[in-house]
Write an enzyme that holds these catalytic residues in place. Structure first.
Site, mmCIF file in Angstrom:
data_model
loop_
_atom_site.group_PDB
_atom_site.id
_atom_site.type_symbol
_atom_site.label_atom_id
_atom_site.label_comp_id
_atom_site.label_asym_id
_atom_site.label_seq_id
_atom_site.Cartn_x
_atom_site.Cartn_y
_atom_site.Cartn_z
ATOM 1 C CD GLN A 57 51.987 -25.873 -40.417
ATOM 2 O OE1 GLN A 57 52.356 -26.129 -39.280
ATOM 3 N NE2 GLN A 57 52.384 -26.586 -41.455
ATOM 4 C CG ASN A 99 57.471 -26.396 -33.717
ATOM 5 O OD1 ASN A 99 57.518 -27.543 -33.266
ATOM 6 N ND2 ASN A 99 57.554 -26.126 -35.019
ATOM 7 C CD GLU A 100 60.287 -28.096 -36.575
ATOM 8 O OE1 GLU A 100 60.227 -27.313 -37.524
ATOM 9 O OE2 GLU A 100 60.054 -29.312 -36.683
ATOM 10 C CG ASN A 135 59.083 -31.388 -33.853
ATOM 11 O OD1 ASN A 135 58.529 -31.907 -32.885
ATOM 12 N ND2 ASN A 135 58.833 -30.147 -34.240
ATOM 13 C CE1 TYR A 186 57.291 -34.262 -40.327
ATOM 14 C CE2 TYR A 186 58.665 -33.014 -38.806
ATOM 15 C CZ TYR A 186 57.412 -33.325 -39.314
ATOM 16 O OH TYR A 186 56.302 -32.713 -38.817
ATOM 17 C CD GLU A 190 56.032 -30.777 -35.847
ATOM 18 O OE1 GLU A 190 56.559 -30.890 -36.971
ATOM 19 O OE2 GLU A 190 55.824 -29.688 -35.296
ATOM 20 C CD1 TRP A 204 53.076 -32.449 -40.328
ATOM 21 C CD2 TRP A 204 52.773 -31.425 -38.344
ATOM 22 N NE1 TRP A 204 52.674 -31.170 -40.590
ATOM 23 C CE2 TRP A 204 52.476 -30.520 -39.399
ATOM 24 C CE3 TRP A 204 52.635 -31.000 -37.019
ATOM 25 C CZ2 TRP A 204 52.056 -29.200 -39.143
ATOM 26 C CZ3 TRP A 204 52.227 -29.695 -36.785
ATOM 27 C CH2 TRP A 204 51.954 -28.819 -37.847
ATOM 28 C CD GLU A 244 54.677 -28.711 -44.887
ATOM 29 O OE1 GLU A 244 53.915 -28.773 -43.912
ATOM 30 O OE2 GLU A 244 55.897 -28.817 -44.796
ATOM 31 C CD1 TRP A 245 55.541 -25.118 -42.419
ATOM 32 C CD2 TRP A 245 54.706 -23.077 -42.066
ATOM 33 N NE1 TRP A 245 55.054 -25.074 -41.133
ATOM 34 C CE2 TRP A 245 54.534 -23.842 -40.893
ATOM 35 C CE3 TRP A 245 54.236 -21.746 -42.051
ATOM 36 C CZ2 TRP A 245 53.922 -23.343 -39.727
ATOM 37 C CZ3 TRP A 245 53.640 -21.253 -40.909
ATOM 38 C CH2 TRP A 245 53.499 -22.037 -39.775
#
Ligand code: GBH
Length: 478
Positions: A16, A162-163, A305, A307, A373, A417, A424-425
């Site tokens: 990223q 990660n994830e 993480n 959100y 995150e 984050w 952003e993907w």
């Protein structure tokens, strides 16, 4: 109050922010391929250059210092270190780059938290079958040992993967992340399984070969929304919310923290759907093999993480075809009172974090938790005075305080984050999560602090000075 050694951090990931996608012998990753194939990412954008942290690391370091962070979470690009994914061929320029980053951080009194894998598999390993292929676990283990050996004298906090949930589901079931597969109802479970096997092998390698000398800690970062029943009085909604937690957090947290196996709820839901659709293949959710090192107990802390949150009701599915969605058999909805950030999936629900933390404390044996995150997205016209994001950080951090003080949750760190706007993907550069704005249209890629960056640094310095006894912090509004 936060513990004395509380980690105040910000996070990024290699693909990223780094750019330099072919610089100095780096091999391609599946995200290079996915972006270059076009069609999968907003505006056909890519991470070829992005923040160019490969060349502009000093600028990032300035941002880190300006915020007053105690910790910085970054990820290593596997294909920058090992261009074909194997330790047969080490790219010394890649080693030098990360050595410099780590040394500079330590020189500034900032502790690195290093993620070994954040979505960017070397393309060479994808060509062998990627995360679908069982052999990926041994390759990951070798890569991990190489990193522990090379950087572990200085890095004390490691995240293996990660994830895994996002990688498995978005990469192999939904197909909006690399490698873009849409093999519904089977592959994601296999991929998740191989990620757990890979993680466990790496943890055992650290445990037996490096822990005694390096004295660090290793975990994997799990993402989860907070799920609660739409109607808490409806049995079906309660069961759906439980299933959603099991399929998201439990999928990886049960094997590692509780039983060494997947949640029973998940296994039975999947088996039910296999029967209903007349599926005759092997177990879609794999079994853990005695030949592999045990997965149970392979995390030295809980890395979360978080959100957003969802209300859940029963139903919501969906034809005769097998799919994860069908297995889950739960429909997620937003509460109309929750404000939406710049991306549609990110409803602002800070109190959901407190509830999730309490849930983790209760269900997973009161682990030490790092929030690895958490953040707020901006889209549309640029706002340097991002008051909404300021409010978001203030109220989220106050929920963390409540989790610690009132619920007794053992939270040891918080990573925003992200340090700066980045790739952003699938949303490319259209969505901005940074505490610093990055001017992607200018050759300098200059970094400018947002108001929320100032706010976060104020919060950090207040808590730090409160800890050292200089000044109370509750006199203000956070
Ligand atoms: C994190 O994932 C990533 O680790 C990080 O790299 C990323 O930049 C950050 O989020 C911000 O997105 O497209 O409607 O299916 C967060 C967990 C789970 C959030 C999947 C987005 C996709 C919703 N993500 N979710 S949708």
């Amino acid at each position: 109050m936060f513990p004395r050694d509380f980690a105040w951090g910000a996070a990024t990931s290699a693909y990223q922010i780094e750019g330099g996608w072919q610089a100095d012998g780096k091999g391609p990753s599946i995200w290079d391929t996915f972006c270059h194939e076009k069609g999968g990412v907003f505006g056909n954008q890519n991470g070829d250059v992005t923040c160019n942290s490969y060349e502009l690391w000093e600028k990032d370091l300035e941002c880190i210092q300006q915020l007053g962070l105690t910790h910085y979470r970054l990820s290593l690009s596997w294909a920058r270190l090992l261009p074909d994914g194997t330790i047969r061929n080490v790219n010394q320029k890649g080693v030098q780059y990360y050595n410099r980053v780590i040394d500079d951080l330590l020189a500034c009194n900032v502790s690195p938290m290093v993620t070994l894998y954040h979505f960017d598999l070397p393309q060479a390993i994808q060509n062998l079958g990627g995360w679908k292929s069982p052999g990926v676990a041994t390759l990951f283990d070798s890569y991990s040992k190489f990193c522990f050996q090379t950087f572990g004298d200085r890095v004390k906090l490691w995240i293996t993967i990660n994830e895994p949930h996002v990688c498995a589901r978005l990469g192999h079931e939904v197909g909006i992340h690399a490698p873009g597969l849409k093999e519904k109802g089977t592959t994601a479970y296999l991929v998740g399984h191989n990620m757990l096997r890979a993680h466990a092998m790496a943890w055992h390698s650290y445990n037996s070969e490096y822990r005694a000398t390096q004295k660090g800690a290793v975990s994997l970062a799990l993402n989860s929304d907070w799920f609660e029943p739409l109607d808490p009085l409806r049995h079906e909604d309660v069961a759906s919310a439980e299933r959603d937690l099991a399929f998201t957090l439990g999928w990886f947290a049960w094997p590692v923290f509780i039983t060494g196996d997947y949640p029973e709820l998940m296994r039975s839901a999947i088996e039910t759907q296999s029967k209903m659709t007349g599926y005759s293949g092997n177990w879609r959710l794999p079994r853990f093999s005695k030949e592999d090192p045990p997965v149970l107990g392979t995390a030295d802390f809980f890395a979360l993480n978080y959100y957003t949150s969802r209300k859940v009701k029963s139903g919501g599915c969906c034809g005769q075809m097998l799919s994860m969605k069908r297995d889950l058999d739960a429909e997620e909805v937003l509460d109309p009172s929750w404000p939406i950030s710049g991306v549609s999936w990110l409803a602002v629900v800070p109190h959901g974090l407190r509830k999730l933390l309490k849930y983790i404390k209760d269900v997973f044996n009161n682990p030490t938790i790092y929030i690895t995150e958490n953040g707020f997205a901006q889209a549309g016209p640029l706002q340097i005075e991002d008051v909404e994001r300021c409010k978001f950080y203030r109220s989220t951090i106050s929920e963390v305080v409540k989790a610690i003080e009132e619920d007794g949750v053992n939270v040891r760190g918080y990573f925003a984050w992200s340090l700066m706007d980045n790739f952003e993907w699938a949303d490319g550069f259209s969505v901005r999560f940074g505490l610093f704005h990055v001017d992607f249209s200018g050759a300098e890629l200059s970094r400018t602090i947002y108001r929320s960056g100032r706010e976060y640094s104020k919060i950090i310095s207040k808590y730090k000075s409160a800890q050292s006894g200089c000044q109370g912090f509750l006199d203000d509004d956070y």
